[in-house]
Design an enzyme around this catalytic site. Structure first.
Site, PDB file in Angstrom:
ATOM      1  N   LYS A 194      40.403  51.860   2.714  1.00  0.00           N
ATOM      2  CA  LYS A 194      40.414  50.430   2.109  1.00  0.00           C
ATOM      3  C   LYS A 194      42.079  49.498   1.630  1.00  0.00           C
ATOM      4  O   LYS A 194      41.859  48.838   1.709  1.00  0.00           O
ATOM      5  CB  LYS A 194      39.840  50.162   1.508  1.00  0.00           C
ATOM      6  CG  LYS A 194      38.154  50.445   2.433  1.00  0.00           C
ATOM      7  CD  LYS A 194      37.357  50.228   1.312  1.00  0.00           C
ATOM      8  CE  LYS A 194      35.996  49.956   2.021  1.00  0.00           C
ATOM      9  NZ  LYS A 194      35.223  51.476   2.605  1.00  0.00           N
ATOM     10  N   GLU A 241      39.152  47.676  -8.256  1.00  0.00           N
ATOM     11  CA  GLU A 241      38.799  45.964  -7.810  1.00  0.00           C
ATOM     12  C   GLU A 241      38.241  45.602  -9.267  1.00  0.00           C
ATOM     13  O   GLU A 241      37.302  46.041  -9.615  1.00  0.00           O
ATOM     14  CB  GLU A 241      38.277  45.756  -6.537  1.00  0.00           C
ATOM     15  CG  GLU A 241      39.584  46.481  -4.994  1.00  0.00           C
ATOM     16  CD  GLU A 241      38.215  45.743  -3.809  1.00  0.00           C
ATOM     17  OE1 GLU A 241      39.289  45.305  -2.672  1.00  0.00           O
ATOM     18  OE2 GLU A 241      36.807  44.941  -3.857  1.00  0.00           O
ATOM     19  N   HIS A 300      24.667  49.242  -3.288  1.00  0.00           N
ATOM     20  CA  HIS A 300      25.956  47.964  -2.309  1.00  0.00           C
ATOM     21  C   HIS A 300      25.839  48.528  -0.735  1.00  0.00           C
ATOM     22  O   HIS A 300      26.842  48.208   0.377  1.00  0.00           O
ATOM     23  CB  HIS A 300      26.804  49.046  -2.609  1.00  0.00           C
ATOM     24  CG  HIS A 300      27.257  49.067  -3.980  1.00  0.00           C
ATOM     25  ND1 HIS A 300      26.969  48.286  -4.918  1.00  0.00           N
ATOM     26  CD2 HIS A 300      26.994  49.743  -5.237  1.00  0.00           C
ATOM     27  CE1 HIS A 300      27.165  48.025  -6.302  1.00  0.00           C
ATOM     28  NE2 HIS A 300      27.756  49.325  -5.835  1.00  0.00           N
ATOM     29  N   ARG A 335      34.007  48.223  14.193  1.00  0.00           N
ATOM     30  CA  ARG A 335      33.106  48.638  15.620  1.00  0.00           C
ATOM     31  C   ARG A 335      31.432  48.055  15.052  1.00  0.00           C
ATOM     32  O   ARG A 335      32.082  47.090  14.440  1.00  0.00           O
ATOM     33  CB  ARG A 335      32.530  49.940  14.918  1.00  0.00           C
ATOM     34  CG  ARG A 335      32.016  49.804  12.926  1.00  0.00           C
ATOM     35  CD  ARG A 335      31.115  51.505  12.499  1.00  0.00           C
ATOM     36  NE  ARG A 335      31.182  50.717  11.366  1.00  0.00           N
ATOM     37  CZ  ARG A 335      30.451  49.902  10.411  1.00  0.00           C
ATOM     38  NH1 ARG A 335      29.134  49.396  10.823  1.00  0.00           N
ATOM     39  NH2 ARG A 335      30.073  50.435   9.360  1.00  0.00           N
TER      40      ARG A 335
END
Length: 662
Positions: free
Chosen positions: A116, A200, A235, A291
Site C-alpha cells: 500500500k 493515514e 473495516h 484481482r
C-alpha cells in the site's frame, strides 16, 4: 484459448469460476485441503486434487503443491480467485515458470500495488489524489507515532501488505497509538506475513467507492462503472451496490478516468479494482486490488458482462470484447455477504455444522453465490462466508425490496449469522435514502443490533408444537400404557393441559397448552388465551393460525433446543428441564470463557495476577482476526486453563477467578 483451468481457491469463488469455465467448455480442476474433501467446489469440478492439511499455509497458500497439482492433472491455466494467492507476485511468476497461464495481472503489476505504501507513492507520482498520510519505509514505532501526531488525530493504521480489514485500527488519541499499533502489526503478520504499516488521516464520514477496471495486453483499458461499498463492519464490506447512489456524472467520469490512468501507470492486464475514499465531493486513492473482487456480481448485474469470462479471454491473449463506449449500465444491483458470525459479540466468527440452510430460489431479480450446502462445516480455518445474495431491478428501491424479501426467506441453523443485521440494514430509512458512509453500522447500532424482545406468540406456539410432536402419541415405549409422557395431556380429573416452560435467552415464558385434537389447542400465556390451529406445511415447516391470521414459520432443532424462523428472524429457544437444579449456573461468574473458536496468541496474565475490570487477559485469533478477552470484573486469577498456541472451542474456559471460598 486454453482448454483446462485449475482453480487455486475454495468456497463460493471456486464454484463461481467453475460455472463460467463449464459454460465456456473448459475443463475445471479443483484443489482441496483435508478439511474440504467433501466441499461443494470439489463436487462441482471435473477433477480435484488433495493438496494438504486444513491450515491454509500448508494447502491453499502452498505454491509448490498447487503447481504440482496443475502438472499432475494437465491444467493449462490457473485462476487464483480472490484471497489466498490471488495477489501474490511470486505465485504469478511460478505459474509462468511452469508454463501455466496465470489468470490475473503480470507479476510486476501485482508488486507495484502489493505494498500500500509503494502504491500510494506511485499514484502520487501519477497525479492521483491521496489521503494525507505517512507511507514511508521507517517502521520504528516512535517514527510512526510522530507521523501520526503530524497528520493529526484521528488516524488510521493500515497493514501495508494486504486488505480485508485485517491489520487496520482507528486511533483517536495519542495515548492509544502504541497499543493499537501492536494490534495492527500482530494481525498483519498473521494475515500477510508482513507487519509493515502505513498511517493515514482518518476521515470521519467517508464513502468507500471503487471502480472496476479491465485491461488487455493490447493497450486497451476500460472502466465498468463504480460500486459503493460503504457499509462495513471491522473495516470489511458486508453490503455493496452498483452504481453508487447520489454520485453525479461529473464525479463518476472523473473517478473512472483516474482509475484507468492508475491501471495504465503500472501496465495492468486483467480485472482490477481501484478503491477510493470519497467525502464532501472529493475523492482520494486508497488502494488497488489486483484481482477479481468479492462484490463483482453487482457489476455483472448492471452491465450484463461475465467478468470471469473476460478474465479467461484476456489471459488467453484476446483483446477486450468491448470498447468503453460499448459498456452500458442498466438498473441497480445490491449484494449482501451472509456470514457465520455473531454481531452481538463484535462479529466474532461462528463455527459448526450448517444443520439447516435454506436460501430462496434464484430468479431474474435474485442471484445467489455460495460454496456450502446444508450439513457442511463452517471451519475455523477459513473465511466464514455462507453465501452472497445479489438482487437487481430497474431502480434502487426495487433492488432493495427484492433483497428484503430474499433475506426474510433465508433459514440457517447450526451457527450464528449476520442475517438479522443485514435485513435491518437494507430496510433502515437512512440506508434506503442512501445516507451512506463507513460509520453507518456504528452510528445506527441501537436500531441494527437491538436487544432481543419477547418472541411473538406465534413463535412460542410453533416451538410448543414442535416440542409436543416429539412426545409419544400414546405412551412411553418402555411403558406403552403410561399416560404421563404423551401428547394427549391426560388428567385424571378436569380439563386436559400440558405445561411447557420456554426460555428465550434470559427470559422465561410459562405456557399452558390445552389440546383439542392433533391440530388445535388453546395456549395460555401472560394472562392471555390464544386459540391456535397448527398445520404441518412440510418438513420442518408449520402454518400457525391465531385469531384468523395465518403465519408460515420454519422450525428446527431437537431435544430441548428449538429454533423458529419467522419473518427473517431466527429465534433460538429452549424447553426448560423441570429437573434442573436451581442455581445450577452458580459460579459461572468466576469463569472466563472464549467468545469464539480460535488460537490463543497471547496471555497477558498468570495464576495469581490481580486484575481490574477491562484489563486485557488474552488475545484469541481466528480467520486472521484477533479478539481481546478482557476482565469482566476486579479480582485475582486463580488458574489458567489454556496456553499460548492452544486451539480452543467457542465457550471454552480460559481461566478462572478466585472466589470467596478459594
Amino acid at each position: 484459448m486454453f482448454g483446462s483451468v485449475l482453480i487455486a481457491n475454495r468456497g463460493e469463488i471456486a464454484c463461481r469460476v467453475i460455472r463460467t469455465a463449464r459454460r465456456m467448455g473448459l475443463r475445471s480442476i479443483a484443489v482441496f485441503s483435508d478439511a474440504d474433501a467433501g466441499a461443494a467446489h470439489v463436487a462441482m469440478a471435473d477433477a480435484a486434487v488433495r493438496i494438504g492439511p486444513p491450515a491454509a499455509a500448508e494447502s491453499y497458500l502452498a505454491i509448490d503443491r498447487i503447481i504440482e497439482a496443475a502438472r499432475r492433472t494437465g491444467a493449462e491455466a490457473i485462476h487464483p480467485g480472490y484471497g489466498f494467492l490471488s495477489e501474490n507476485a511470486d505465485f504469478a511468476e511460478a505459474c509462468a515458470a511452469a508454463g501455466l497461464v496465470f489468470v490475473g495481472p503480470p507479476a510486476e503489476a501485482i508488486r507495484a500495488m502489493g505494498s500500500k505504501s509503494a502504491a500510494k507513492a506511485l499514484m502520487e507520482q501519477a497525479g492521483v489524489p491521496l489521503v494525507p498520510g505517512y507511507h514511508g519505509a521507517d517502521q520504528d514505532p516512535a517514527a510512526l507515532a510522530r507521523a501520526a501526531a503530524e497528520i493529526g488525530y484521528p488516524v488510521l493504521i493500515k497493514a501495508s501488505a494486504g486488505g480485508g480489514g485485517k491489520g487496520m485500527r482507528v486511533v483517536r488519541a495519542a495515548a492509544d497509538f502504541a497499543a493499537e499499533l501492536d494490534r495492527a502489526k500482530g494481525e498483519a503478520r498473521a494475515a500477510f506475513g508482513d507487519d509493515r504499516v502505513l498511517v493515514e488521516k482518518y476521515l470521519t464520514k467517508p464513502r468507500h467507492i471503487e471502480i472496476q477496471v479491465f485491461a488487455d495486453a493490447h493497450g486497451n483499458v476500460v472502466s465498468l462503472h463504480e460500486r459503493d461499498c460503504s457499509i462495513q463492519r471491522r473495516h470489511q464490506k458486508i453490503v455493496e451496490e452498483a452504481p453508487a447512489p447520489l454520485i453525479d456524472e461529473a464525479m463518476r467520469a472523473a473517478m473512472g478516468k483516474t482509475a484507468c490512468d492508475a491501471a495504465r501507470a503500472i501496465g495492468y492486464v486483467g480485472a482490477g479494482t481501484v478503491e477510493f475514499i470519497a467525502e464532501d465531493g472529493a475523492f482520494h486513492f486508497m488502494e488497488m486490488n489486483t484481482r477479481l473482487q468479492v462484490e463483482h456480481p453487482v457489476t455483472e448485474m448492471i452491465t450484463g458482462i461475465d467478468l470471469v469470462e473476460w478474465q479467461f479471454r484476456v489471459a488467453a491473449g484476446e483483446a477486450l470484447p468491448l470498447k468503453q463506449e460499448g459498456i452500458g449500465r442498466r438498473g441497480h444491483a445490491v449484494e449482501v455477504r451472509l456470514y457465520a458470525e455473531d454481531p452481538a459479540r463484535d462479529f466474532a466468527p461462528s463455527t459448526g455444522a450448517l444443520a439447516r440452510l435454506r436460501l430462496p430460489a434464484e430468479s431474474r431479480h435474485l442471484r445467489i453465490e455460495s460454496g456450502v450446502r446444508a450439513g457442511d462445516e463452517v471451519s475455523v480455518h477459513y473465511d466464514p462466508m455462507i453465501a452472497k445474495l445479489v438482487t437487481w431491478d430497474e431502480d434502487r428501491d426495487g433492488a432493495l425490496r427484492h433483497m428484503a424479501q430474499a433475506l426474510a426467506a433465508c433459514e440457517i441453523d447450526g451457527v450464528q449469522t449476520n442475517l438479522d443485521l443485514l435485513r435491518r440494514i437494507v430496510t433502515h430509512p437512512d440506508f434506503c435514502a442512501a445516507a451512506l458512509d463507513t460509520g453507518f453500522i456504528a452510528r445506527h447500532e441501537a436500531a441494527l443490533l437491538p436487544a432481543r424482545g419477547a418472541p411473538p406468540v406465534a413463535v412460542l406456539a410453533a416451538a410448543a408444537h414442535r416440542w409436543l410432536a416429539t412426545l409419544p402419541q400414546s405412551g412411553d415405549p418402555s411403558d406403552p400404557w403410561s399416560p404421563w409422557a404423551t401428547r394427549a395431556a391426560w388428567r385424571l380429573n378436569g380439563e386436559r393441559f400440558q405445561d411447557v416452560v420456554i426460555e428465550d435467552g434470559e427470559a422465561t415464558h410459562h405456557l399452558r397448552l390445552h389440546p383439542r385434537d392433533e391440530r388445535h389447542f388453546r395456549l395460555d400465556h401472560a394472562g392471555r388465551e390464544v386459540f391456535v390451529c397448527v398445520d404441518a406445511a412440510g418438513e420442518d415447516e408449520v402454518s400457525v393460525e391465531i385469531d384468523g391470521i395465518v403465519a408460515r414459520l420454519g422450525t428446527s432443532g431437537q431435544g430441548g433446543r428449538i429454533v423458529v424462523f419467522a419473518d427473517g428472524a431466527r429465534h433460538v429457544l429452549a424447553v426448560a428441564d423441570p429437573h434442573r437444579a436451581a442455581g445450577e449456573a452458580d459460579g459461572a461468574a468466576a469463569r472466563v470463557t472464549s467468545v469464539m473458536p480460535g488460537k490463543v496468541v497471547e496471555l497477558a496474565v498468570a495464576a495469581g495476577s490481580a486484575v481490574r475490570e477491562g484489563d486485557l487477559l488474552a488475545v484469541i485469533e481466528a480467520m486472521k482476526v484477533q479478539f481481546r478477552i478482557t476482565a469482566p470484573r476486579d479480582g485475582v486469577i486463580a488458574a489458567l486453563h489454556c496456553a499460548v498456541g492452544d486451539l480452543i472451542e467457542d465457550g471454552a474456559e480460559l481461566m478462572a477467578f478466585a472466589t470467596d471460598t478459594d
